[in-house]
Design a protein around this motif. Structure first.
Motif, PDB file in Angstrom:
ATOM      1  N   LYS A  21      29.051  36.704  36.346  1.00 17.41           N
ATOM      2  CA  LYS A  21      28.980  38.122  36.725  1.00 17.41           C
ATOM      3  C   LYS A  21      30.112  38.442  37.702  1.00 17.41           C
ATOM      4  O   LYS A  21      30.029  38.168  38.888  1.00 17.41           O
ATOM      5  N   LYS A  22      31.179  39.022  37.188  1.00 20.71           N
ATOM      6  CA  LYS A  22      32.384  39.255  37.998  1.00 20.71           C
ATOM      7  C   LYS A  22      32.147  40.247  39.136  1.00 20.71           C
ATOM      8  O   LYS A  22      32.657  40.082  40.225  1.00 20.71           O
ATOM      9  N   ARG A  23      31.393  41.312  38.878  1.00 14.70           N
ATOM     10  CA  ARG A  23      31.158  42.315  39.924  1.00 14.70           C
ATOM     11  C   ARG A  23      30.340  41.741  41.063  1.00 14.70           C
ATOM     12  O   ARG A  23      30.600  42.020  42.238  1.00 14.70           O
ATOM     13  N   ILE A  25      30.170  38.535  41.895  1.00 16.33           N
ATOM     14  CA  ILE A  25      31.023  37.572  42.586  1.00 16.33           C
ATOM     15  C   ILE A  25      31.960  38.292  43.547  1.00 16.33           C
ATOM     16  O   ILE A  25      32.145  37.865  44.692  1.00 16.33           O
ATOM     17  N   SER A  26      32.535  39.402  43.110  1.00 19.07           N
ATOM     18  CA  SER A  26      33.427  40.181  43.970  1.00 19.07           C
ATOM     19  C   SER A  26      32.679  40.695  45.200  1.00 19.07           C
ATOM     20  O   SER A  26      33.201  40.652  46.317  1.00 19.07           O
ATOM     21  N   PHE A  27      31.457  41.161  44.999  1.00 16.85           N
ATOM     22  CA  PHE A  27      30.651  41.639  46.124  1.00 16.85           C
ATOM     23  C   PHE A  27      30.362  40.504  47.096  1.00 16.85           C
ATOM     24  O   PHE A  27      30.481  40.667  48.314  1.00 16.85           O
ATOM     25  N   GLU A  29      32.079  37.778  47.602  1.00 18.11           N
ATOM     26  CA  GLU A  29      33.289  37.396  48.312  1.00 18.11           C
ATOM     27  C   GLU A  29      33.553  38.337  49.486  1.00 18.11           C
ATOM     28  O   GLU A  29      33.877  37.896  50.591  1.00 18.11           O
ATOM     29  N   LYS A  30      33.400  39.634  49.248  1.00 18.80           N
ATOM     30  CA  LYS A  30      33.613  40.611  50.327  1.00 18.80           C
ATOM     31  C   LYS A  30      32.544  40.477  51.404  1.00 18.80           C
ATOM     32  O   LYS A  30      32.844  40.552  52.603  1.00 18.80           O
TER      33      LYS A  30
END
Length: 92
Positions: A21-23, A25-27, A29-30
């Motif tokens: 789930k890329k979205r 994972i991005s969340f 990381e932030k």
């Protein structure tokens, strides 16, 4: 201590389940970087409130810088021969 390991393993399991789930994972990381910055800020504020730390800041700060610089230089100097021993053999 058991709580720490339970949270760690719960996080690992969550990471495995959400790996594609890329979205998300991005969340994460932030959010992780935000938490790290908040933790560093709170650590600095706690150190600033402690009189013993602020009184000895410069003398222990210089020692800390020297130790950290020595550790970095030692890591760099020792990683060079390790690179040539391990990775150069694989290229041949």
């Amino acid at each position: 201590m058991i709580k720490v390991f339970l949270f760690l393993f719960a996080g690992i399991l969550t990471g495995i389940l959400l790996r594609k789930k890329k979205r998300i994972i991005s969340f994460f990381e932030k959010a992780t970087m935000g938490c790290v910055f908040l933790l560093l800020f709170l650590f600095g504020a706690e150190a600033g409130l402690n009189d013993k730390i602020t009184q000895t800041f410069f003398s222990s700060g210089i020692n800390g810088i020297l130790i950290a610089a020595g550790a970095v230089m030692g890591s760099i100097l020792l990683s060079i021969p390790v690179y040539f021993i391990i990775f150069k053999k694989k290229e041949n």
